[in-house]
Design an enzyme around this catalytic site. Sequence first.
Site, mmCIF file in Angstrom:
data_model
loop_
_atom_site.group_PDB
_atom_site.id
_atom_site.type_symbol
_atom_site.label_atom_id
_atom_site.label_comp_id
_atom_site.label_asym_id
_atom_site.label_seq_id
_atom_site.Cartn_x
_atom_site.Cartn_y
_atom_site.Cartn_z
ATOM 1 N N ILE A 68 -1.947 4.185 -1.165
ATOM 2 C CA ILE A 68 -0.609 3.705 -1.511
ATOM 3 C C ILE A 68 -0.339 2.418 -0.750
ATOM 4 O O ILE A 68 -0.489 2.362 0.474
ATOM 5 C CB ILE A 68 0.460 4.791 -1.197
ATOM 6 C CG1 ILE A 68 0.207 6.015 -2.088
ATOM 7 C CG2 ILE A 68 1.863 4.223 -1.399
ATOM 8 C CD1 ILE A 68 1.227 7.121 -1.981
ATOM 9 N N ALA A 103 -0.038 -0.146 4.042
ATOM 10 C CA ALA A 103 -0.661 0.772 3.082
ATOM 11 C C ALA A 103 -1.124 2.016 3.824
ATOM 12 O O ALA A 103 -1.142 2.043 5.062
ATOM 13 C CB ALA A 103 -1.859 0.100 2.418
ATOM 14 N N LYS A 104 -1.475 3.025 3.104
ATOM 15 C CA LYS A 104 -2.110 4.204 3.714
ATOM 16 C C LYS A 104 -2.913 4.912 2.647
ATOM 17 O O LYS A 104 -2.578 4.860 1.464
ATOM 18 C CB LYS A 104 -1.038 5.160 4.266
ATOM 19 C CG LYS A 104 -1.538 6.042 5.377
ATOM 20 C CD LYS A 104 -1.575 5.317 6.715
ATOM 21 C CE LYS A 104 -2.032 6.199 7.850
ATOM 22 N NZ LYS A 104 -1.789 5.564 9.154
ATOM 23 N N GLY A 105 -3.974 5.586 3.087
ATOM 24 C CA GLY A 105 -4.785 6.367 2.164
ATOM 25 C C GLY A 105 -5.006 7.751 2.722
ATOM 26 O O GLY A 105 -4.809 7.974 3.926
#
Length: 416
Positions: free
Chosen positions: A58, A103-105
């Site tokens: 995201i 962002a992050k995953g």
Amino acid sequence: MKYNPYEQMLSVLDLAAEKLGYTLNDYNALRYPERELTVAVPVEMDDGTLKVFTGYRIQHSSSRGPCKGGIRFHPDVDVDEVRALAAWMTWKCAVVNIPYGGAKGAIQVDPSGLSDRELSRLTRRYTAAILPVLGPERDIPAPDVGTDARIMGWIMDTYSMFKGYAVPGVVTGKPIEIGGSLGRKEATGRGVVIVTDEIAFRSGIPMQKAKIAVQGFGNVGGTAARIFYEKGYTVVAVSDVHTGLYNEKGLNIDEIFKHAEANRTLRGYTGKGTREISNDELLTLNVDILVPAALENQITETIAPKVKAKIIVEGANGPTTTRADEILKEKGVVIVPDILANAGGVVVSYFEWVQNLQAIFWDVHEVNSMLKKIMIRSVDEVCALSKGKDTSLRVSAYMVALDRVVKAKKIRGIFP
Ligand code: NAD
């Protein structure tokens, strides 16, 4: 009770916007992530069965530069958690003023249940699935809960195979041998210690006499505990997911590290004068400084009234719920918010990326002194605003960050 970390993030953001005198029009776009990618990650397990895992990447904002943020491997991770973590990265990069968005995953998986080969296949297939949104100019992952340098190495290799040449700048927190930076592994914990020193000094608490408790003994908590110990400070309690350890005279962190490395748990450590405690007990101990460095929503409205620490330094992202934050504020507890307290990791990730793009290597003194400079400058800015506007450090940190992101957005304008 289920807490929605994204809703909690929005409530602080709205407050910061109000204090800055912004209308909803000024920052409404920042209440939504720019892009969300959900991927199915099929993996052939060692026993021949096929398992399908759910993964996310995201991107909350790219207004100030490429998106930046870690990748979490955890069985309970969900989309709201990843959304919140992505947004926190935007505010974190802005508060320390490095040229990134957020962002992050994540992958819904318990990595401890996989073999090395399964873990490699999972990481590589996930990387291939999110490849269209990755890149050194686009989005640069890093380690988070459940991931480490080795996994970052696999991501770098997978991306590079698709490109046809080595692209070290696509990921940070890599092994040194393939372009990782000296000091990156310890950076978040080191940053936590720098911030703790600064805030304790400003609060009139002498660190040499302070009692410290650290929740979480991973990359952030374990490193912070070790650096506190090396500086001669008294760490009376540490914990991991299995148990906590307490010694009112101070723990021998070196010994505990050796135990944790050998056993992959704090359980079973039997140092002199040390007893096991629960994580809830750790959070409510009679200490001066509490460093929650495990996961979100640890300090809840049930725990908050019992907290005795004078300062809380949020090593983890989102460890304090909104209601707990209000209770602690009423009690006069100083809370150093996550977006400032644990920003050391992304600061050194930024140094790693700069070194990769320029194909140079900095020595560890250069890395650590630049880290210190940026962390102290950021603490200064947030504390000055907090004093000037009579707001908590959390709201002030969001104000500093939001102001920078909104200005960047206004200068760029809305496309088309
Ligand atoms: P890690 O996986 O290395 O360590 C997590 C630690 O927390 C482990 O000791 C684990 O046993 C413990 N833990 C897990 N669940 C727990 C629970 N329910 N109660 C108590 N302890 C529990 O992860 P990390 O990289 O140290 O990350 C910790 C926190 O710091 C996360 O919130 C992460 O997002 C944040 N953070 C990490 C970095 C980084 O550079 N790694 C940077 C900024 C913020």
